[in-house]
Design a protein around this motif. Structure first.
Motif, short mmCIF file in Angstrom:
data_model
loop_
_atom_site.label_atom_id
_atom_site.label_comp_id
_atom_site.label_asym_id
_atom_site.label_seq_id
_atom_site.Cartn_x
_atom_site.Cartn_y
_atom_site.Cartn_z
N UNK A 120 0.83 -1.20 0.00
CA UNK A 120 0.00 0.00 0.00
C UNK A 120 0.87 1.26 0.00
N UNK A 121 1.94 1.26 0.79
CA UNK A 121 2.84 2.41 0.81
C UNK A 121 3.54 2.62 -0.52
N UNK A 122 3.91 1.53 -1.19
CA UNK A 122 4.53 1.65 -2.51
C UNK A 122 3.55 2.25 -3.50
N UNK A 123 2.30 1.81 -3.45
CA UNK A 123 1.28 2.39 -4.32
C UNK A 123 1.08 3.87 -4.04
N UNK A 124 1.17 4.27 -2.78
CA UNK A 124 1.03 5.69 -2.42
C UNK A 124 2.15 6.52 -3.03
N UNK A 125 3.38 6.03 -2.92
CA UNK A 125 4.52 6.76 -3.47
C UNK A 125 4.42 6.86 -4.99
N UNK A 126 4.02 5.77 -5.65
CA UNK A 126 3.90 5.80 -7.11
C UNK A 126 2.79 6.74 -7.56
N UNK A 127 1.75 6.85 -6.78
CA UNK A 127 0.65 7.74 -7.13
C UNK A 127 0.85 9.18 -6.74
N UNK A 128 1.95 9.47 -6.04
CA UNK A 128 2.22 10.84 -5.61
C UNK A 128 2.93 11.61 -6.71
N UNK A 161 6.43 13.61 -1.95
CA UNK A 161 5.57 12.65 -1.26
C UNK A 161 5.16 13.24 0.08
N UNK A 162 3.87 13.27 0.35
CA UNK A 162 3.35 13.77 1.62
C UNK A 162 3.56 12.69 2.69
N UNK A 163 4.58 12.87 3.51
CA UNK A 163 4.92 11.85 4.50
C UNK A 163 3.84 11.68 5.56
N UNK A 164 3.18 12.77 5.92
CA UNK A 164 2.11 12.67 6.91
C UNK A 164 0.95 11.84 6.38
N UNK A 165 0.53 12.12 5.14
CA UNK A 165 -0.55 11.34 4.54
C UNK A 165 -0.13 9.89 4.33
N UNK A 166 1.14 9.67 3.99
CA UNK A 166 1.65 8.30 3.83
C UNK A 166 1.57 7.54 5.15
N UNK A 167 1.92 8.19 6.25
CA UNK A 167 1.87 7.54 7.56
C UNK A 167 0.45 7.18 7.95
N UNK A 168 -0.49 8.10 7.72
CA UNK A 168 -1.89 7.81 8.04
C UNK A 168 -2.42 6.68 7.18
N UNK A 169 -2.04 6.67 5.91
CA UNK A 169 -2.50 5.60 5.01
C UNK A 169 -1.97 4.25 5.45
N UNK A 170 -0.70 4.20 5.81
CA UNK A 170 -0.11 2.93 6.27
C UNK A 170 -0.75 2.46 7.57
#
Length: 419
Positions: A82-90, A94-103
């Motif tokens: 899921x985190x890899x998909x977030x980075x690829x879609x950014x 990369x919004x690290x705060x949004x990434x942390x909440x998503x994970x």
């Protein structure tokens, strides 16, 4: 002496009061000595220490049960995809705060799905050596407690994704939880098609991460989910072949149980390994193959690395198909474990950010205009300069065109207008 003085100076001081005073004095003295005796000093800290030890032991017990109910290592793999998909879609940043909440939300939903899976399979797990020591079959935690834990973390994770990411990501998480716990889990005891349904479940988390980052789903968002879908089949076929006696004892209807020779199981693994080969080229350039309006998500180097990696897992699958033994199945299983982190790392390393897209498009249009047109300056009779344009030069093919069509004759070849 004290008694005489009291009688002499206080004649109204009666004998009974004096006795009561002496009794109270003795009681207080004994009580004071008990409080300050070495035994009292030792008993109070011992009681406090025992209470603290019991609390720590209880906390450790439930933490271990929750960890095992959640299948924490499997849930962390889901979080990684899921985190890899977030980075690829950014975008490039990369919004690290949004990434942390998503994970975090993904981890909670995955923990809920895995816990419900064990609730529904508690009787089956008790019959298998590999799962008989889980918290529910071993009786270390009750079923209502496990259901309460799963419900709380599932609802909390979905709400977290809805508030901190978007409703699309929360909807994908909730649908994946329902698909895993209420569709895939019962199917395991009904029909071997459960493996293909489970592959869909595993392909959704990177799509969730992409949706959380970008708010939508496009063709490029399907690269990593497709890789996870095709990867899970050889991965699980190897596991099902190695553990088919255990699965038979547990009452699970796996594909390998109806295939005594293992030939069809190995063939499914080999076929899906081959399906992974085009994904590196799709990740680089979707425009040439599907006439997409957007370029791929990686640079051209990922094509070579992905192809080499996929050929390696295909070779392991072919070795298992040729010689169907537990050792060959274990080797293919280990190759599949290595494939996924390397593939995702390659996607992240060679990721093409959005700010590189306009630069490449401008360079491409500039090269196209300069190669297809030639400008010549001439002078007319009055000495004025005029421009004459000629556009008869042949357009050069991109180098990736040969790589996209030649190794894969089953893919549509790109068309080129050559005069």
């Amino acid at each position: 002496m004290r008694l005489k003085l009291r009688k002499e100076f206080f004649p109204f001081y009666s004998k009974s009061k004096l006795i009561n005073h002496n009794t109270n004095h003795n009681y207080l003295t004994r009580h004071y000595r008990q409080l300050h005796s070495p035994a009292a000093d030792l008993s109070a800290p011992a009681t406090a220490t025992k209470t603290t030890t019991d609390l720590v032991s209880l906390t450790r017990h439930y933490a271990t049960c929750y960890w095992q109910l959640s299948k924490a290592r499997l849930s962390m793999l889901v979080v990684a995809t899921s985190g890899t998909g977030f980075v690829l879609g950014s975008t490039s940043a990369v919004d690290l705060s949004a990434l942390s909440w998503t994970c975090m939300g993904t981890m909670m939903v995955a923990a809920s799905a895995n816990s419900l899976n064990q609730v529904f399979e508690v009787k089956n797990d008790a019959k298998m050596k590999r799962t008989s020591r889980r918290p529910l079959p071993s009786g270390r935690i009750s079923i209502p407690h496990a259901v309460g834990w799963a419900s709380s973390v599932g609802l909390g994770g979905t709400a977290l994704l809805a508030t901190q990411a978007n409703l699309l990501a929360a909807g994908l998480a909730a649908s994946n939880l329902v698909l895993y716990a209420f569709v895939y889990t019962p199917l395991k005891q009904i029909h071997p098609v459960n493996t293909w349904v489970g592959a869909v479940v595993g392909a959704i988390p990177p799509l969730l991460g992409w949706a959380a980052a970008s708010g939508d789903i496009c063709l490029n968002a399907m690269i990593l989910p497709a890789a996870l879908y095709f990867w899970q089949l050889p991965h699980f076929m190897a596991l099902a072949y190695m553990c088919r006696d255990d699965y038979a004892a547990g009452g699970f209807k796996m594909y390998s149980l109806a295939d005594e020779s293992g030939r069809r199981t190995a063939l499914v693994a080999l076929r899906n390994s081959i399906y992974l080969i085009p994904l590196g080229f799709l990740a680089y350039d979707c425009e040439l193959i599907f006439s997409s309006s957007r370029r791929g998500v990686t640079s051209e180097w990922f094509c070579l690395e992905s192809t080499a990696l996929t050929l390696a897992i295909s070779a392991a699958a072919f070795s298992f198909y040729r010689d169907r033994t537990r050792e060959k199945a274990r080797r293919m299983f280990h190759a599949s474990l290595l494939y996924l982190p390397v593939f995702m790392s390659g996607l992240l390393i060679h990721r093409r950010s959005d700010n590189q897209q306009p630069l490449e498009d401008n360079a491409k249009s500039f090269m196209k205009s300069s190669s297809s047109a030639e400008t010549i300056e001439l002078e007319d009779e009055n000495g004025n300069q005029k421009m004459e344009r000629q556009s008869n030069r042949r357009q050069a093919r991109p180098p990736v065109a040969y790589a996209s069509a030649a190794p894969f004759p089953f893919l549509p070849a790109p068309s080129y207008n050559v005069p």
